[in-house]
Every structure is written in structure tokens, then in C-alpha cells.
Design an enzyme around this catalytic site. Structure first.
Site, PDB file in Angstrom:
ATOM      1  N   SER A 208       0.827  -1.219   0.000  1.00  0.00           N
ATOM      2  CA  SER A 208       0.000   0.000   0.000  1.00  0.00           C
ATOM      3  C   SER A 208       0.857   1.263   0.000  1.00  0.00           C
ATOM      4  O   SER A 208       2.032   1.251   0.378  1.00  0.00           O
ATOM      5  CB  SER A 208      -0.908   0.025   1.224  1.00  0.00           C
ATOM      6  OG  SER A 208      -1.550  -1.208   1.403  1.00  0.00           O
TER       7      SER A 208
HETATM    8  N1  SAH Z   1      -0.591  -4.819   4.020  1.00  0.00           N
HETATM    9  C1  SAH Z   1       0.120  -5.161   2.815  1.00  0.00           C
HETATM   10  C2  SAH Z   1      -0.627  -4.741   1.540  1.00  0.00           C
HETATM   11  C3  SAH Z   1      -1.897  -5.521   1.363  1.00  0.00           C
HETATM   12  S1  SAH Z   1      -2.436  -5.777  -0.305  1.00  0.00           S
HETATM   13  C4  SAH Z   1       1.532  -4.654   2.857  1.00  0.00           C
HETATM   14  O1  SAH Z   1       1.938  -3.999   3.831  1.00  0.00           O
HETATM   15  O2  SAH Z   1       2.306  -4.947   1.923  1.00  0.00           O
HETATM   16  C5  SAH Z   1      -3.791  -6.838   0.044  1.00  0.00           C
HETATM   17  C6  SAH Z   1      -3.420  -8.284   0.319  1.00  0.00           C
HETATM   18  O3  SAH Z   1      -4.583  -8.931   0.814  1.00  0.00           O
HETATM   19  C7  SAH Z   1      -2.986  -9.064  -0.917  1.00  0.00           C
HETATM   20  O4  SAH Z   1      -1.744  -9.636  -0.708  1.00  0.00           O
HETATM   21  C8  SAH Z   1      -4.070 -10.157  -1.037  1.00  0.00           C
HETATM   22  O5  SAH Z   1      -3.561 -11.378  -1.519  1.00  0.00           O
HETATM   23  C9  SAH Z   1      -4.544 -10.272   0.393  1.00  0.00           C
HETATM   24  N2  SAH Z   1      -5.880 -10.847   0.585  1.00  0.00           N
HETATM   25  C10 SAH Z   1      -6.982 -10.699  -0.185  1.00  0.00           C
HETATM   26  N3  SAH Z   1      -8.018 -11.379   0.355  1.00  0.00           N
HETATM   27  C11 SAH Z   1      -7.559 -11.948   1.507  1.00  0.00           C
HETATM   28  C12 SAH Z   1      -8.159 -12.770   2.511  1.00  0.00           C
HETATM   29  N4  SAH Z   1      -9.448 -13.141   2.450  1.00  0.00           N
HETATM   30  N5  SAH Z   1      -7.392 -13.164   3.543  1.00  0.00           N
HETATM   31  C13 SAH Z   1      -6.081 -12.797   3.627  1.00  0.00           C
HETATM   32  N6  SAH Z   1      -5.460 -12.031   2.712  1.00  0.00           N
HETATM   33  C14 SAH Z   1      -6.193 -11.606   1.654  1.00  0.00           C
END
Ligand code: SAH
Length: 214
Positions: free
Chosen positions: A60
Site C-alpha cells: 500500500s
Molecule cells: N498490508 C500489505 C498490503 C496488502 S495488499 C503490505 O503492507 O504490503 C492486500 C493483500 O490482501 C494481498 O496480498 C491479497 O492477496 C490479500 N488478501 C486478499 N483477500 C484476503 C483474505 N481473504 N485473507 C487474507 N489475505 C487476503
């Protein structure tokens, strides 16, 4: 590259954009974002933008994360749940804020990213984060209840299991809305009610899983 200088400039920029929480700014000043991005993105590591981490996912934008972490009102020793680990960067910022006595459980649905994050956290010698490869839209019951919950993927609604797993009077922060735009919600659980504060519009990758998008 002078990473320390780049970090300093990023913090300066975040301050100008209105981020005031000293704990959050200190964590960003200390955490090496360049060690959480893929090699090919390293030159842009301290730009205030989201960057691709593979598998269609992103780390992000620092400003977005700062808004969310500020809203969580974290304290030393807190036990925190993150949904959406991706790079592990946000988890490591939380780990820094809650300190050695705190603990972060972060869930990631894509196995390769769970491994990517684990490797990144190891490189940074961060020990109070546990990456769990699972559907985090269902929370992580095993360690509940939590002092704070943060969802870093776009949610169609507030997932019921998360509102069950947050402690009373404590806060969840998550982007809720359509697939194209979401409103950041600061949700404080008060008994059976929620106090909701809106923090503006953002764009996230979709939350998948049981309580996410099909
Ligand atoms: N916090 C992260 C950025 C998140 S991007 C950082 O610091 O880099 C969003 C992430 O959520 C992606 O990697 C995606 O694969 C994950 N995601 C999507 N749905 C999800 C779920 N149901 N449970 C866990 N992770 C999920």
C-alpha cells in the site's frame, strides 16, 4: 542510494500531508521499506505510492497506511490482527508500534505472498509478527480477541467474524465499498453497537474469501 535520507524525506512528506501521530511517523522513519519490495521496485521504495509485489497485489501507499495506523490508536503491548499481509511492511510497522510485548498476527490468502512476507520479516529481524496463510476475512479465531484489527484489502462489508474478534471499546480500520472505490472506516465496537467514523476514499485490491468478493 541513501535509504536513511529517503526515509526522512518520506516522513517529511507524510507530515505535510497531515499525518500527526508521532508513533506512526517514528515507525515509518525506522522501517526499511526497500527491504519489503521486489528487487525491481527498489528504486521507488520511498516514493509515496503503492508498488506491485506480484500476484496482482500491491504494497500500500505509505500515506494510506499512515492514515489507517493513526486511526487504530495502538498502544504498547497490543495484540493486533491484520488481514492482507502482502509484503509484510505494514505488519512490521505495527510490530514497531506495539513494541516487544505486543504481537501481530497477519493473514494472507496467497501462499507465495505469505512466504515473501515471512522472508522479508526475517531479513528485518522482526520477531513479534506471525504470518498465517489463511482466509483472513474469517479473522483468526485461534488468537482472538484482538486489541485492534486492520484490513488492507477492499471489503464489501464489515466481516462478521472480525466484529466478533475485536475487544469491546477497541478499533477496526478497513476500506469498505465497491470494487472500484472504498471508504475508509474507523469502527469502534461499543457493546453490541459500532461507532463509525469515515476517513475518506481510497482504492484497494479486493478482499477475497468467505466474507470478501467472489
Ligand atoms: N498490508 C500489505 C498490503 C496488502 S495488499 C503490505 O503492507 O504490503 C492486500 C493483500 O490482501 C494481498 O496480498 C491479497 O492477496 C490479500 N488478501 C486478499 N483477500 C484476503 C483474505 N481473504 N485473507 C487474507 N489475505 C487476503
Amino acid at each position: 542510494m541513501d535509504w536513511a535520507l529517503e526515509r526522512k524525506n518520506l516522513v517529511k512528506e507524510l507530515k505535510l500531508e497531515g499525518i500527526k501521530d508521532e508513533k506512526v511517523l517514528a515507525a515509518i522513519a525506522k522501517t526499511p521499506r526497500h527491504l519489503f519490495v521486489p528487487e525491481r521496485e527498489i528504486r521507488d521504495a520511498y516514493r509515496n505510492i503503492a508498488l506491485p509485489v506480484g500476484y496482482g497485489q500491491t504494497i500500500s501507499q505509505p500515506y494510506t497506511i499512515a492514515v489507517m495506523l493513526q486511526a487504530l490508536e495502538l498502544k504498547k503491548g497490543d495484540k493486533v490482527l491484520e488481514v492482507g499481509t502482502a509484503s509484510g511492511y505494514n505488519a512490521s510497522l505495527i510490530a514497531e508500534i506495539v513494541g516487544k510485548k505486543g504481537k501481530v498476527f497477519t493473514t494472507e490468502i496467497v501462499p507465495e505472498l505469505a512466504k515473501f512476507a515471512n522472508d522479508n520479516l526475517k531479513k528485518n529481524n522482526i520477531k513479534n509478527v506471525k504470518v498465517v496463510q489463511t482466509d483472513g476475512s474469517q479473522g483468526y479465531e485461534k488468537e482472538a480477541p484482538y486489541d485492534a484489527i486492520i484490513v488492507t484489502a477492499a471489503s464489501p462489508r464489515i466481516p462478521q467474524p472480525l466484529s466478533d474478534q475485536i475487544k469491546d471499546k477497541r478499533i477496526m480500520v478497513m476500506p469498505v465499498g465497491s470494487l472500484y472505490e472504498q471508504e475508509m472506516l474507523k469502527i469502534r465496537k461499543v457493546g453490541k453497537e459500532f461507532e463509525i467514523k469515515k476517513l475518506g476514499f481510497f482504492i484497494f485490491v479486493p478482499l477475497k474469501g468467505e466474507y470478501g468478493w467472489p
